[in-house]
Enzyme design. Structure first.
Site, PDB file in Angstrom:
ATOM      1  N   ILE A  64      38.459  40.652  43.762  1.00  0.00           N
ATOM      2  CA  ILE A  64      37.904  40.520  42.417  1.00  0.00           C
ATOM      3  C   ILE A  64      37.443  39.080  42.179  1.00  0.00           C
ATOM      4  CG2 ILE A  64      38.604  40.494  39.981  1.00  0.00           C
ATOM      5  CD1 ILE A  64      40.431  42.959  40.716  1.00  0.00           C
ATOM      6  N   LEU A 108      48.749  27.935  44.625  1.00  0.00           N
ATOM      7  CA  LEU A 108      48.811  27.788  43.168  1.00  0.00           C
ATOM      8  C   LEU A 108      50.215  27.916  42.601  1.00  0.00           C
ATOM      9  CD1 LEU A 108      45.562  29.804  42.742  1.00  0.00           C
ATOM     10  CD2 LEU A 108      45.807  27.424  42.042  1.00  0.00           C
ATOM     11  N   ASN A 155      50.650  41.908  43.878  1.00  0.00           N
ATOM     12  CA  ASN A 155      51.700  42.868  43.547  1.00  0.00           C
ATOM     13  C   ASN A 155      52.730  42.798  44.678  1.00  0.00           C
ATOM     14  OD1 ASN A 155      53.204  45.030  42.715  1.00  0.00           O
ATOM     15  ND2 ASN A 155      51.440  46.351  42.341  1.00  0.00           N
ATOM     16  N   SER A 167      46.819  43.120  34.652  1.00  0.00           N
ATOM     17  CA  SER A 167      46.963  44.384  35.386  1.00  0.00           C
ATOM     18  C   SER A 167      47.482  45.466  34.453  1.00  0.00           C
ATOM     19  CB  SER A 167      47.943  44.243  36.549  1.00  0.00           C
ATOM     20  OG  SER A 167      48.224  45.529  37.098  1.00  0.00           O
ATOM     21  N   LYS A 168      47.070  46.692  34.741  1.00  0.00           N
ATOM     22  CA  LYS A 168      47.576  47.821  33.963  1.00  0.00           C
ATOM     23  C   LYS A 168      49.083  47.994  34.116  1.00  0.00           C
ATOM     24  CE  LYS A 168      47.808  51.462  37.242  1.00  0.00           C
ATOM     25  NZ  LYS A 168      49.126  51.492  37.858  1.00  0.00           N
ATOM     26  N   TYR A 187      55.982  41.058  39.250  1.00  0.00           N
ATOM     27  CA  TYR A 187      54.546  41.231  38.964  1.00  0.00           C
ATOM     28  C   TYR A 187      54.348  41.779  37.560  1.00  0.00           C
ATOM     29  CZ  TYR A 187      49.762  42.999  39.961  1.00  0.00           C
ATOM     30  OH  TYR A 187      48.412  43.267  39.964  1.00  0.00           O
ATOM     31  N   ALA A 208      42.660  48.317  36.992  1.00  0.00           N
ATOM     32  CA  ALA A 208      43.729  49.266  37.339  1.00  0.00           C
ATOM     33  C   ALA A 208      43.687  49.574  38.836  1.00  0.00           C
ATOM     34  CB  ALA A 208      43.605  50.542  36.521  1.00  0.00           C
ATOM     35  N   VAL A 239      41.211  48.969  41.964  1.00  0.00           N
ATOM     36  CA  VAL A 239      40.006  48.324  42.493  1.00  0.00           C
ATOM     37  C   VAL A 239      40.205  48.082  43.990  1.00  0.00           C
ATOM     38  CG1 VAL A 239      38.419  46.360  42.232  1.00  0.00           C
ATOM     39  CG2 VAL A 239      39.832  47.092  40.284  1.00  0.00           C
TER      40      VAL A 239
HETATM   41  P1  NAP Z   1      43.121  39.828  46.718  1.00  0.00           P
HETATM   42  O1  NAP Z   1      42.164  40.753  47.344  1.00  0.00           O
HETATM   43  O2  NAP Z   1      44.403  39.559  47.435  1.00  0.00           O
HETATM   44  O3  NAP Z   1      42.441  38.420  46.393  1.00  0.00           O
HETATM   45  C1  NAP Z   1      43.218  37.457  45.739  1.00  0.00           C
HETATM   46  C2  NAP Z   1      42.937  36.092  46.301  1.00  0.00           C
HETATM   47  O4  NAP Z   1      43.807  35.146  45.633  1.00  0.00           O
HETATM   48  C3  NAP Z   1      43.261  35.971  47.799  1.00  0.00           C
HETATM   49  O5  NAP Z   1      42.341  35.073  48.362  1.00  0.00           O
HETATM   50  C4  NAP Z   1      44.669  35.367  47.786  1.00  0.00           C
HETATM   51  O6  NAP Z   1      45.001  34.669  48.953  1.00  0.00           O
HETATM   52  C5  NAP Z   1      44.564  34.415  46.612  1.00  0.00           C
HETATM   53  N1  NAP Z   1      45.873  34.084  46.056  1.00  0.00           N
HETATM   54  C6  NAP Z   1      46.780  34.949  45.555  1.00  0.00           C
HETATM   55  N2  NAP Z   1      47.853  34.288  45.128  1.00  0.00           N
HETATM   56  C7  NAP Z   1      47.618  32.965  45.372  1.00  0.00           C
HETATM   57  C8  NAP Z   1      48.372  31.787  45.160  1.00  0.00           C
HETATM   58  N3  NAP Z   1      49.609  31.812  44.626  1.00  0.00           N
HETATM   59  N4  NAP Z   1      47.839  30.601  45.528  1.00  0.00           N
HETATM   60  C9  NAP Z   1      46.594  30.554  46.068  1.00  0.00           C
HETATM   61  N5  NAP Z   1      45.847  31.640  46.311  1.00  0.00           N
HETATM   62  C10 NAP Z   1      46.355  32.834  45.958  1.00  0.00           C
HETATM   63  O7  NAP Z   1      43.509  40.388  45.238  1.00  0.00           O
HETATM   64  P2  NAP Z   1      42.671  41.258  44.174  1.00  0.00           P
HETATM   65  O8  NAP Z   1      42.981  42.677  44.356  1.00  0.00           O
HETATM   66  O9  NAP Z   1      41.257  40.790  44.143  1.00  0.00           O
HETATM   67  O10 NAP Z   1      43.446  40.808  42.847  1.00  0.00           O
HETATM   68  C11 NAP Z   1      42.949  39.792  41.993  1.00  0.00           C
HETATM   69  C12 NAP Z   1      43.669  39.897  40.658  1.00  0.00           C
HETATM   70  O11 NAP Z   1      43.453  41.216  40.115  1.00  0.00           O
HETATM   71  C13 NAP Z   1      45.190  39.706  40.738  1.00  0.00           C
HETATM   72  O12 NAP Z   1      45.632  38.965  39.629  1.00  0.00           O
HETATM   73  C14 NAP Z   1      45.715  41.122  40.651  1.00  0.00           C
HETATM   74  O13 NAP Z   1      47.002  41.183  40.074  1.00  0.00           O
HETATM   75  C15 NAP Z   1      44.681  41.775  39.731  1.00  0.00           C
HETATM   76  N6  NAP Z   1      44.647  43.239  39.856  1.00  0.00           N
HETATM   77  C16 NAP Z   1      44.073  43.843  40.925  1.00  0.00           C
HETATM   78  C17 NAP Z   1      44.053  45.229  40.981  1.00  0.00           C
HETATM   79  C18 NAP Z   1      43.401  45.975  42.109  1.00  0.00           C
HETATM   80  O14 NAP Z   1      43.341  47.214  42.055  1.00  0.00           O
HETATM   81  N7  NAP Z   1      42.915  45.319  43.154  1.00  0.00           N
HETATM   82  C19 NAP Z   1      44.632  45.999  39.959  1.00  0.00           C
HETATM   83  C20 NAP Z   1      45.213  45.339  38.894  1.00  0.00           C
HETATM   84  C21 NAP Z   1      45.215  43.953  38.850  1.00  0.00           C
HETATM   85  P3  NAP Z   1      45.699  35.457  50.198  1.00  0.00           P
HETATM   86  O15 NAP Z   1      44.630  36.316  50.810  1.00  0.00           O
HETATM   87  O16 NAP Z   1      46.174  34.346  51.069  1.00  0.00           O
HETATM   88  O17 NAP Z   1      46.815  36.277  49.613  1.00  0.00           O
END
Ligand code: NAP
Length: 261
Positions: free
Chosen positions: A19, A65, A95, A142-143, A155, A186, A188
């Protein structure tokens, strides 16, 4: 519609993947300058190079972070490079499955450090600059904060707190003309999602049952759909929207899932 991002500067945490990457790419495509903060230098560089190859402007700052000093480093690097901050997108999170029954208290606190604290720290360190630009803050929640999921207390607590902080900061920052909003995904398909679903006993079956229950078009939301709403709300085009929690989820969180088209 011109979102008015040209030559403005936005920090996106976790902006190299999933995202966050979609948000970084859209900000750049709209003429904004993106500062990507993430822990994996290689991922950061790939996204920055991809933005630059399309004629955009971006900078990567390697940062874990969960560390307070790294959040400050990101803000300092942004200001040193561009002299301003027009908005921050608090997006990084995972998560991480720290459940009540099996998660030790230390693991719970660590989950808060990795999913929640940096939202505060980034906003705190960026605030002096956001006051100058009357910038805005966009959080990704997040949902799970609304529905629960089971076995993910850290989380869920983090995402619940992010919803509360959205209202709290929106009020505190009224006097500076700074807007604060949260977009809630929710389901993605991202690298994080893929890892999570593959951790379950029957990933394909589970995925089919989830998508079948997403009311709008029985499909997952795309990262680009999350980015479109997020960047609009971040932008001045959304100039009278603050303290809002917007669900971009095909109706998954709130609509009756038993009703099918
Ligand atoms: P993702 O594919 O893992 O991408 C997240 C990015 O952030 C990755 O590059 C990750 O690095 C980096 N990251 C995470 N924690 C970090 C930290 N503490 N310090 C530095 N870098 C960090 O995740 P995503 O699915 O796009 O999720 C993005 C956001 O959407 C999150 O807040 C998640 O809770 C929220 N969300 C996603 C979904 C879904 O369905 N995908 C649903 C609800 C909420 P690494 O690759 O090294 O981990």
């Amino acid at each position: 519609m011109d979102l008015g991002l040209k030559n403005k500067v936005y920090i996106v945490t976790g902006g190299a993947k999933g995202i966050g990457e979609a948000i970084s790419q859209l900000i750049a495509a709209e003429g904004g300058i993106v500062v990507i903060a993430g822990r994996n230098a290689q991922d950061n560089d790939i996204t920055v190079q991809s933005i630059i190859a399309k004629g955009g402007q971006a900078l990567a700052v390697q940062a874990e972070l969960g560390k307070v000093e790294d959040c400050k480093k990101v803000v300092d690097a942004c200001v040193t490079a561009y002299g301003r901050i027009d908005g921050i997108v608090n997006n990084a999170g995972a998560n991480d499955g720290v459940g009540l029954e099996n998660g030790a208290p230390g693991a719970f606190m660590q989950s808060l450090q990795h999913n929640l604290s940096h939202y505060y720290n980034m906003a705190h360190y960026a605030l002096p600059y956001l006051k100058i630009t009357k910038g805005s803050i966009l959080n990704i929640g997040s949902k799970v904060a609304t529905t629960g999921q089971g076995n993910t207390s850290g989380y869920a607590a983090s995402k619940g707190a992010i919803n509360a902080l959205t209202r709290e900061w929106a009020v505190e920052l009224l006097k500076y003309g700074i807007r604060v909003n949260t977009v809630i995904p929710a389901e993605v398909w991202t690298p994080l999602y893929e890892t999570w679903i593959n951790s379950l006993p029957n990933p394909a079956e589970k995925l089919a049952s989830i998508t079948a229950n997403i009311p709008f078009e029985q499909r997952m939301t795309t990262s680009e759909e999350i980015a479109n709403t997020s960047v609009f709300v971040l932008s001045e085009r959304s100039s009278h929207t603050t303290g809002q929690i917007l669900y971009v989820d095909g109706g998954y969180t709130h609509l009756d899932r038993s009703i099918k088209q």
